[in-house]
Design an enzyme around this catalytic site. Structure first.
Site, PDB file in Angstrom:
ATOM      1  N   HIS A   1       0.851  -1.206   0.000  1.00  0.00           N
ATOM      2  CA  HIS A   1       0.000   0.000   0.000  1.00  0.00           C
ATOM      3  C   HIS A   1       0.871   1.235   0.000  1.00  0.00           C
ATOM      4  O   HIS A   1       0.966   1.910   1.029  1.00  0.00           O
ATOM      5  CB  HIS A   1      -0.909  -0.013   1.229  1.00  0.00           C
ATOM      6  N   PHE A   2       1.512   1.604  -1.006  1.00  0.00           N
ATOM      7  CA  PHE A   2       1.635   1.027  -2.330  1.00  0.00           C
ATOM      8  C   PHE A   2       3.115   0.867  -2.639  1.00  0.00           C
ATOM      9  O   PHE A   2       3.886   1.717  -2.177  1.00  0.00           O
ATOM     10  CB  PHE A   2       0.990   1.949  -3.372  1.00  0.00           C
TER      11      PHE A   2
END
Length: 149
Positions: free
Chosen positions: A36-37
């Site tokens: 994420h991410f």
């Protein structure tokens, strides 16, 4: 803030009868950021909601003198307004709107500096501790974050 342990509140900064302000430092590294991410790590919005819920829960538990625990029952009007990166220092606020009939309704907010990162209305169910080990564990964590002396 220890994301893997769902310990979102690092320190209680202020507590009044109907309001609690807490500090939450986003760790520089966490497995949460791996997905994420990749290449652009962000604190997931659901964890900002969790931070608000925990601040709200501490306020409710303290109001009830640690005789009841608080469990998140509903999130409404949630708005994620900003991206929070690793290393951020967040101010998490919970303000009581209503407390009665086994439920508490609070307004939560997450700020990074003066910028609002998230806000929501949170409903918490209050109930007696369902297991004998929960109350002392909650008191120990409350002491660690400065809610209890």
């Amino acid at each position: 803030m220890r994301l893997e342990y769902f310990e979102m509140v690092d320190r209680v900064l202020e507590r009044e009868a109907d309001r609690l302000v807490a500090l939450a430092r986003v760790p520089e590294e966490s497995p949460v950021f791996d997905g994420h991410f990749p290449g652009f790590p962000l604190l997931p919005g659901v964890l900002m909601v969790e931070a608000m819920a925990q601040a709200a829960g501490w306020l409710v538990v303290a109001r009830h003198g640690f005789t009841r625990m608080a469990v998140l029952a509903k999130v409404s009007e949630a708005k994620l307004r900003g991206m929070v990166r690793p290393g951020a220092e967040l101010t998490v606020t919970a303000e009581l709107i209503h407390d009665g009939s086994g439920y508490a309704v609070l307004r939560g907010a997450v700020n990074e500096g003066t910028a609002r990162a998230a806000e929501a209305e949170l409903t918490l169910k209050t109930l007696p501790f369902p297991a004998p080990g929960l109350e002392p564990a909650l008191r120990a964590r409350a002491t660690a974050i400065g809610l209890l002396p």
